[in-house]
Write a protein that holds these residues in place. Structure first.
Motif, PDB file in Angstrom:
ATOM      1  N   THR A 207    -144.272 -81.247  17.179  1.00 18.19           N
ATOM      2  CA  THR A 207    -143.886 -79.953  16.616  1.00 18.19           C
ATOM      3  C   THR A 207    -142.370 -79.866  16.552  1.00 18.19           C
ATOM      4  O   THR A 207    -141.674 -80.260  17.491  1.00 18.19           O
ATOM      5  CB  THR A 207    -144.417 -78.802  17.486  1.00 18.19           C
ATOM      6  OG1 THR A 207    -145.835 -78.884  17.568  1.00 18.19           O
ATOM      7  CG2 THR A 207    -144.025 -77.450  16.907  1.00 18.19           C
ATOM      8  N   TRP A 208    -141.863 -79.332  15.442  1.00 14.77           N
ATOM      9  CA  TRP A 208    -140.427 -79.113  15.325  1.00 14.77           C
ATOM     10  C   TRP A 208    -140.062 -77.824  16.037  1.00 14.77           C
ATOM     11  O   TRP A 208    -140.641 -76.769  15.771  1.00 14.77           O
ATOM     12  CB  TRP A 208    -140.008 -79.059  13.864  1.00 14.77           C
ATOM     13  CG  TRP A 208    -140.019 -80.409  13.210  1.00 14.77           C
ATOM     14  CD1 TRP A 208    -140.974 -80.909  12.384  1.00 14.77           C
ATOM     15  CD2 TRP A 208    -139.035 -81.431  13.366  1.00 14.77           C
ATOM     16  NE1 TRP A 208    -140.655 -82.191  12.005  1.00 14.77           N
ATOM     17  CE2 TRP A 208    -139.459 -82.534  12.589  1.00 14.77           C
ATOM     18  CE3 TRP A 208    -137.837 -81.524  14.074  1.00 14.77           C
ATOM     19  CZ2 TRP A 208    -138.725 -83.710  12.515  1.00 14.77           C
ATOM     20  CZ3 TRP A 208    -137.109 -82.695  14.001  1.00 14.77           C
ATOM     21  CH2 TRP A 208    -137.543 -83.781  13.222  1.00 14.77           C
ATOM     22  N   ARG A 209    -139.102 -77.918  16.953  1.00 12.79           N
ATOM     23  CA  ARG A 209    -138.719 -76.780  17.774  1.00 12.79           C
ATOM     24  C   ARG A 209    -137.216 -76.508  17.641  1.00 12.79           C
ATOM     25  O   ARG A 209    -136.416 -77.426  17.531  1.00 12.79           O
ATOM     26  CB  ARG A 209    -139.075 -77.036  19.242  1.00 12.79           C
ATOM     27  CG  ARG A 209    -140.571 -77.218  19.464  1.00 12.79           C
ATOM     28  CD  ARG A 209    -140.894 -77.594  20.898  1.00 12.79           C
ATOM     29  NE  ARG A 209    -142.319 -77.797  21.084  1.00 12.79           N
ATOM     30  CZ  ARG A 209    -143.180 -76.847  21.433  1.00 12.79           C
ATOM     31  NH1 ARG A 209    -142.723 -75.609  21.674  1.00 12.79           N
ATOM     32  NH2 ARG A 209    -144.463 -77.100  21.563  1.00 12.79           N
ATOM     33  N   LYS A 210    -136.864 -75.239  17.708  1.00 13.61           N
ATOM     34  CA  LYS A 210    -135.475 -74.828  17.542  1.00 13.61           C
ATOM     35  C   LYS A 210    -134.696 -75.031  18.832  1.00 13.61           C
ATOM     36  O   LYS A 210    -135.098 -74.552  19.893  1.00 13.61           O
ATOM     37  CB  LYS A 210    -135.434 -73.351  17.131  1.00 13.61           C
ATOM     38  CG  LYS A 210    -134.041 -72.771  16.942  1.00 13.61           C
ATOM     39  CD  LYS A 210    -134.146 -71.337  16.455  1.00 13.61           C
ATOM     40  CE  LYS A 210    -132.785 -70.684  16.340  1.00 13.61           C
ATOM     41  NZ  LYS A 210    -132.877 -69.293  15.807  1.00 13.61           N
ATOM     42  N   VAL A 211    -133.560 -75.720  18.716  1.00 14.15           N
ATOM     43  CA  VAL A 211    -132.702 -75.945  19.872  1.00 14.15           C
ATOM     44  C   VAL A 211    -131.366 -75.221  19.741  1.00 14.15           C
ATOM     45  O   VAL A 211    -130.671 -75.000  20.723  1.00 14.15           O
ATOM     46  CB  VAL A 211    -132.472 -77.456  20.099  1.00 14.15           C
ATOM     47  CG1 VAL A 211    -131.561 -78.045  19.016  1.00 14.15           C
ATOM     48  CG2 VAL A 211    -131.928 -77.734  21.489  1.00 14.15           C
TER      49      VAL A 211
ATOM     50  N   THR B 277    -140.257 -67.156  20.804  1.00 14.30           N
ATOM     51  CA  THR B 277    -139.771 -66.780  19.479  1.00 14.30           C
ATOM     52  C   THR B 277    -140.740 -67.223  18.389  1.00 14.30           C
ATOM     53  O   THR B 277    -141.650 -68.017  18.632  1.00 14.30           O
ATOM     54  CB  THR B 277    -138.394 -67.426  19.219  1.00 14.30           C
ATOM     55  OG1 THR B 277    -138.487 -68.838  19.449  1.00 14.30           O
ATOM     56  CG2 THR B 277    -137.340 -66.850  20.141  1.00 14.30           C
ATOM     57  N   MET B 278    -140.506 -66.682  17.179  1.00 19.74           N
ATOM     58  CA  MET B 278    -141.366 -67.015  16.046  1.00 19.74           C
ATOM     59  C   MET B 278    -141.375 -68.519  15.790  1.00 19.74           C
ATOM     60  O   MET B 278    -142.424 -69.124  15.563  1.00 19.74           O
ATOM     61  CB  MET B 278    -140.896 -66.271  14.791  1.00 19.74           C
ATOM     62  CG  MET B 278    -141.755 -66.507  13.574  1.00 19.74           C
ATOM     63  SD  MET B 278    -141.137 -65.624  12.121  1.00 19.74           S
ATOM     64  CE  MET B 278    -141.199 -63.930  12.712  1.00 19.74           C
ATOM     65  N   THR B 279    -140.178 -69.130  15.822  1.00 20.05           N
ATOM     66  CA  THR B 279    -140.070 -70.578  15.756  1.00 20.05           C
ATOM     67  C   THR B 279    -140.053 -71.105  17.183  1.00 20.05           C
ATOM     68  O   THR B 279    -139.202 -70.687  17.972  1.00 20.05           O
ATOM     69  CB  THR B 279    -138.778 -71.002  15.034  1.00 20.05           C
ATOM     70  OG1 THR B 279    -138.774 -70.467  13.711  1.00 20.05           O
ATOM     71  CG2 THR B 279    -138.673 -72.511  14.969  1.00 20.05           C
ATOM     72  N   PRO B 280    -140.972 -71.994  17.557  1.00 21.75           N
ATOM     73  CA  PRO B 280    -140.994 -72.501  18.940  1.00 21.75           C
ATOM     74  C   PRO B 280    -139.636 -73.054  19.349  1.00 21.75           C
ATOM     75  O   PRO B 280    -138.951 -73.702  18.557  1.00 21.75           O
ATOM     76  CB  PRO B 280    -142.061 -73.599  18.895  1.00 21.75           C
ATOM     77  CG  PRO B 280    -142.924 -73.251  17.737  1.00 21.75           C
ATOM     78  CD  PRO B 280    -142.029 -72.605  16.730  1.00 21.75           C
ATOM     79  N   ALA B 281    -139.246 -72.793  20.601  1.00 21.42           N
ATOM     80  CA  ALA B 281    -137.928 -73.192  21.082  1.00 21.42           C
ATOM     81  C   ALA B 281    -138.013 -74.385  22.016  1.00 21.42           C
ATOM     82  O   ALA B 281    -139.053 -74.679  22.602  1.00 21.42           O
ATOM     83  CB  ALA B 281    -137.268 -72.020  21.800  1.00 21.42           C
ATOM     84  N   THR B 282    -136.895 -75.076  22.151  1.00 21.82           N
ATOM     85  CA  THR B 282    -136.762 -76.142  23.131  1.00 21.82           C
ATOM     86  C   THR B 282    -135.319 -76.193  23.605  1.00 21.82           C
ATOM     87  O   THR B 282    -134.485 -75.360  23.210  1.00 21.82           O
ATOM     88  CB  THR B 282    -137.197 -77.504  22.553  1.00 21.82           C
ATOM     89  OG1 THR B 282    -137.284 -78.460  23.619  1.00 21.82           O
ATOM     90  CG2 THR B 282    -136.239 -78.009  21.496  1.00 21.82           C
TER      91      THR B 282
END
Length: 273
Positions: A131-135, A171-176
């Protein structure tokens, strides 16, 4: 520098680490602030120099796009604002500054061994468990002069460095974070110095007339994918295929009827085919 730990972000420590010519040479560290972008706006209006950087270890009122909150525990992230004075640039080039910042963040992340991509318009992403996660999120505030050209711009950067999994925001976009994605803590001071060096280099190229769009768009994981776009100021979302970007970084999306839409602002969600 002897006596300075690898996570020290104070003026003396950062000044000893920087390799830039002008970016960050006017630098201030604060343990706590409401918002670095909001504070830097006041300093820009008061004449703060091109390249000034304000970093806080904690932001109580950090902002993302569309006035969303951006918050991280103290000592875990890089939360800072850089003041740029792109004298004479047309307003349309403001988008270039977001691209320069995104490229600098992505490249600096890759120096610690984590491949980074971008999600239009300004999220830096890492792949984790498929999964692409926001950093990292970016926020650009600008001011125009009487001629409609850029007077100053503030690039706000919030990069999740050593946030443990339990502290990641919902968050709406999964975070990392770099810690979670890479499995080891990262020295924030060295990463900051790397990021500022790359941002200065990209800015110099853009100031010489070289568009960052080709390099930036090559990193976009959005292109060639079906997307759902919640457009600012409109009710109905646009669903279609993200085909390309134009010379200013606007997203070109073709709907099911074959019509091509130019998206200047909005939230983009990647969809399954």
């Amino acid at each position: 520098m002897e006596g300075i730990n690898d996570d020290d972000l104070t003026v003396t420590a950062v000044g000893a680490t920087l390799t830039t010519t002008w970016l960050g040479r006017s630098y201030e560290y604060l343990p706590w602030i409401g918002s670095t972008n909001d504070e830097m706006k006041q300093r820009a209006a008061a004449g703060a120099p091109h390249g000034a950087v304000l970093l806080a270890d904690y932001q109580a009122a950090g902002r993302g796009r569309l006035d969303r909150r951006w918050e991280a525990p103290p000592g875990t992230s890089l939360l800072f604002s850089a003041l740029l004075r792109p004298s004479g640039w047309p307003a349309e080039r403001g988008g270039w500054l977001t691209m320069l910042a995104a490229l600098a963040v992505a490249e600096s992340i890759e120096t610690v061994g984590l491949p980074a991509r971008l999600k239009w318009p300004n999220d830096v992403m890492l792949e984790q468990d498929g999964t692409w996660r926001k950093v990292c999120g970016l926020l650009l505030d600008t001011s125009l002069d009487a001629a409609g050209r850029l007077e100053w711009a503030i690039a706000g950067i919030g990069l999740n460095v050593n946030l443990p999994a339990a502290a990641l925001p919902d968050t709406m976009t999964p975070a990392t974070s770099l810690l979670v994605a890479g499995g080891r803590p990262i020295a924030r001071r060295a990463l900051l110095a790397e990021l500022l060096a790359r941002l200065e280099s990209h800015y110099a190229a853009a100031a010489a007339g070289h568009s960052p769009v080709p390099e930036w768009s090559a990193r976009l994981l959005t292109l060639g994918r079906p997307v759902r776009v919640a457009r600012t100021g409109t009710g109905e979302p646009l669903v279609g295929m993200a085909e390309a970007t134009d010379e200013w970084g606007h997203l070109l999306v073709r709907d099911s009827a074959g019509q091509l839409h130019t998206i200047a602002a909005g939230d983009v969600t990647l969809r399954e085919r």
